[in-house]
Design an enzyme around this catalytic site. Structure first.
Site, PDB file in Angstrom:
ATOM      1  N   GLY A   1      50.899  73.601  -7.869  1.00  0.00           N
ATOM      2  CA  GLY A   1      53.015  74.318  -8.520  1.00  0.00           C
ATOM      3  C   GLY A   1      52.990  75.046  -9.422  1.00  0.00           C
ATOM      4  O   GLY A   1      53.850  75.249 -10.125  1.00  0.00           O
ATOM      5  N   HIS A   2      52.247  76.087  -8.996  1.00  0.00           N
ATOM      6  CA  HIS A   2      52.234  77.604  -9.977  1.00  0.00           C
ATOM      7  C   HIS A   2      51.354  78.707  -9.266  1.00  0.00           C
ATOM      8  O   HIS A   2      51.282  78.525  -8.259  1.00  0.00           O
ATOM      9  CB  HIS A   2      51.408  77.031 -10.964  1.00  0.00           C
ATOM     10  N   ARG A   3      51.659  79.771 -10.115  1.00  0.00           N
ATOM     11  CA  ARG A   3      50.751  81.379  -9.609  1.00  0.00           C
ATOM     12  C   ARG A   3      50.630  81.486 -10.638  1.00  0.00           C
ATOM     13  O   ARG A   3      50.803  81.091 -11.855  1.00  0.00           O
ATOM     14  CB  ARG A   3      52.003  82.310  -9.219  1.00  0.00           C
TER      15      ARG A   3
ATOM     16  N   HIS B   1      51.753  78.625  -5.065  1.00  0.00           N
ATOM     17  CA  HIS B   1      50.792  77.570  -4.280  1.00  0.00           C
ATOM     18  C   HIS B   1      50.907  75.842  -4.999  1.00  0.00           C
ATOM     19  O   HIS B   1      51.168  75.915  -5.887  1.00  0.00           O
ATOM     20  CB  HIS B   1      49.766  78.055  -4.061  1.00  0.00           C
TER      21      HIS B   1
END
Length: 124
Positions: free
Chosen positions: A44-46, A91
């Site tokens: 839940g991040h980039r 992602h």
């Protein structure tokens, strides 16, 4: 944009040997693995600078990727597949099968300032 690559694997009656050599497009500075996941969503991040390579050593899981221009979904279910995630690839990992082990190779050491948690708007 994320890219799925096949790792060289040698198979014979004794089993399989998969090689991670000269195919990862960065110097590996960090290795970690995710396992024992229930029905939770991971990631839940980039990243600002980190490139990652995800290899499902056992079991299977799905990885959703959003570049801000395009959305992709990958199923990792083979130790001979490697998903390269670029900086800027937002992602999340989910649908972990029981017993799954997902290994991540990273181009940078852990730095909390490298993470961006805000997702892109859905691609149209």
């Amino acid at each position: 944009m994320a890219e799925l690559i096949n790792l060289t694997t040698f198979a014979d009656t004794r089993g399989n040997l998969t090689v991670i050599e000269r195919v990862i497009p960065f110097t590996i500075k960090r290795i970690f693995y995710i396992y024992g996941v229930d029905d939770s969503v991971r990631g839940g991040h980039r990243h600002k600078t980190t490139i990652q390579a995800a290899i499902c050593l056992k079991g299977s899981c799905k990885i959703f990727n959003n570049t801000g221009q395009e959305e992709q979904e990958f199923t990792l279910n083979s130790a001979s597949q490697c998903l390269i995630l670029q900086p800027g690839d937002w992602h999340k990992m989910y649908d972990f099968e029981d017993g799954t082990i997902l290994m991540i190779l990273a181009s940078e050491h852990f730095d909390p300032d490298d993470y961006i948690y805000e997702s892109y708007l859905p691609a149209v």
